[in-house]
Scaffold this motif. Sequence first.
Motif, PDB file in Angstrom:
ATOM      1  N   LEU A   1       0.753  -1.253   0.113  1.00  0.00           N
ATOM      2  CA  LEU A   1       0.180  -0.133   0.072  1.00  0.00           C
ATOM      3  C   LEU A   1       0.847   1.300   0.074  1.00  0.00           C
ATOM      4  O   LEU A   1       0.625   2.152   0.458  1.00  0.00           O
ATOM      5  CB  LEU A   1      -0.846  -0.104   1.215  1.00  0.00           C
ATOM      6  CG  LEU A   1      -2.070  -1.094   1.051  1.00  0.00           C
ATOM      7  CD1 LEU A   1      -2.386  -1.710   2.430  1.00  0.00           C
ATOM      8  CD2 LEU A   1      -3.310  -0.483   0.550  1.00  0.00           C
ATOM      9  N   THR A   2       2.074   1.393  -0.807  1.00  0.00           N
ATOM     10  CA  THR A   2       2.852   2.336  -0.909  1.00  0.00           C
ATOM     11  C   THR A   2       2.953   3.019  -2.303  1.00  0.00           C
ATOM     12  O   THR A   2       3.389   4.215  -2.229  1.00  0.00           O
ATOM     13  CB  THR A   2       4.448   2.130  -0.230  1.00  0.00           C
ATOM     14  OG1 THR A   2       4.988   1.098  -1.140  1.00  0.00           O
ATOM     15  CG2 THR A   2       4.117   1.506   1.135  1.00  0.00           C
ATOM     16  N   GLY A   3       2.487   2.296  -3.066  1.00  0.00           N
ATOM     17  CA  GLY A   3       2.498   2.705  -4.380  1.00  0.00           C
ATOM     18  C   GLY A   3       1.552   3.823  -4.912  1.00  0.00           C
ATOM     19  O   GLY A   3       0.520   3.639  -4.518  1.00  0.00           O
ATOM     20  N   HIS A   4       1.841   4.571  -5.545  1.00  0.00           N
ATOM     21  CA  HIS A   4       1.006   5.900  -6.270  1.00  0.00           C
ATOM     22  C   HIS A   4      -0.293   5.234  -6.504  1.00  0.00           C
ATOM     23  O   HIS A   4      -1.360   5.607  -6.263  1.00  0.00           O
ATOM     24  CB  HIS A   4       1.653   6.721  -6.929  1.00  0.00           C
ATOM     25  CG  HIS A   4       0.622   7.739  -7.711  1.00  0.00           C
ATOM     26  ND1 HIS A   4       0.484   8.901  -7.091  1.00  0.00           N
ATOM     27  CD2 HIS A   4       0.198   7.895  -8.830  1.00  0.00           C
ATOM     28  CE1 HIS A   4      -0.480   9.512  -7.606  1.00  0.00           C
ATOM     29  NE2 HIS A   4      -0.523   9.103  -9.022  1.00  0.00           N
ATOM     30  N   ASP A   5      -0.391   4.286  -7.590  1.00  0.00           N
ATOM     31  CA  ASP A   5      -1.498   3.879  -8.099  1.00  0.00           C
ATOM     32  C   ASP A   5      -2.576   3.107  -7.239  1.00  0.00           C
ATOM     33  O   ASP A   5      -3.521   3.430  -7.129  1.00  0.00           O
ATOM     34  CB  ASP A   5      -1.182   2.835  -9.366  1.00  0.00           C
ATOM     35  CG  ASP A   5      -0.610   3.408 -10.546  1.00  0.00           C
ATOM     36  OD1 ASP A   5      -0.591   4.691 -10.446  1.00  0.00           O
ATOM     37  OD2 ASP A   5       0.197   2.858 -11.382  1.00  0.00           O
ATOM     38  N   VAL A   6      -2.047   2.376  -6.370  1.00  0.00           N
ATOM     39  CA  VAL A   6      -2.655   1.691  -5.210  1.00  0.00           C
ATOM     40  C   VAL A   6      -3.394   2.795  -4.129  1.00  0.00           C
ATOM     41  O   VAL A   6      -4.567   2.720  -3.985  1.00  0.00           O
ATOM     42  CB  VAL A   6      -1.916   0.744  -4.514  1.00  0.00           C
ATOM     43  CG1 VAL A   6      -2.587   0.052  -3.212  1.00  0.00           C
ATOM     44  CG2 VAL A   6      -1.503  -0.478  -5.458  1.00  0.00           C
TER      45      VAL A   6
END
Length: 151
Positions: A8-13
């Motif tokens: 849960l750290t990626g921009h899209d997520v």
Amino acid sequence: MEIKIDDLTGHDVIKLVGEHLQGMGVHSPPESIHALNLEELKKPDITFWSVWEEEQLMGCGALKELDDQHGEIKSMRTSSLHLRKGVARELLGFIIAEAKRRGYRKLSLETGSMDAFKPARKLYTSFGFQYCKPFSDYKEDPNSLFMSLDL
């Protein structure tokens, strides 16, 4: 489609979880929103997965352990760019298989009672989920429906 555990750290997520929360706010009154934010999804009793096709995020979902025999599906969401491609069906099958692998005897979920949630309810019933009384800490709510699947 590739389904993988996500931190849960990626921009899209982060953006997709935000869209999920915003969508819940559009269709449900605040007191009936049970969607989890990023920090809540990072708790140790929750496993969060993202669904990818190459570099494109297609959807997400999570499994919360209520106890050693009962899990709850959380945060099922398909990206608006990938609707009607079987993303939710693939992910739901994956989560059910994971719940069985963990030895759960029951899998439950809460969803909205409004028309906007009808496609989700149809998906869950197609997998054998049945309507039930509130479980865990949930209370009766005219804006919520509860479903469970005996594994």
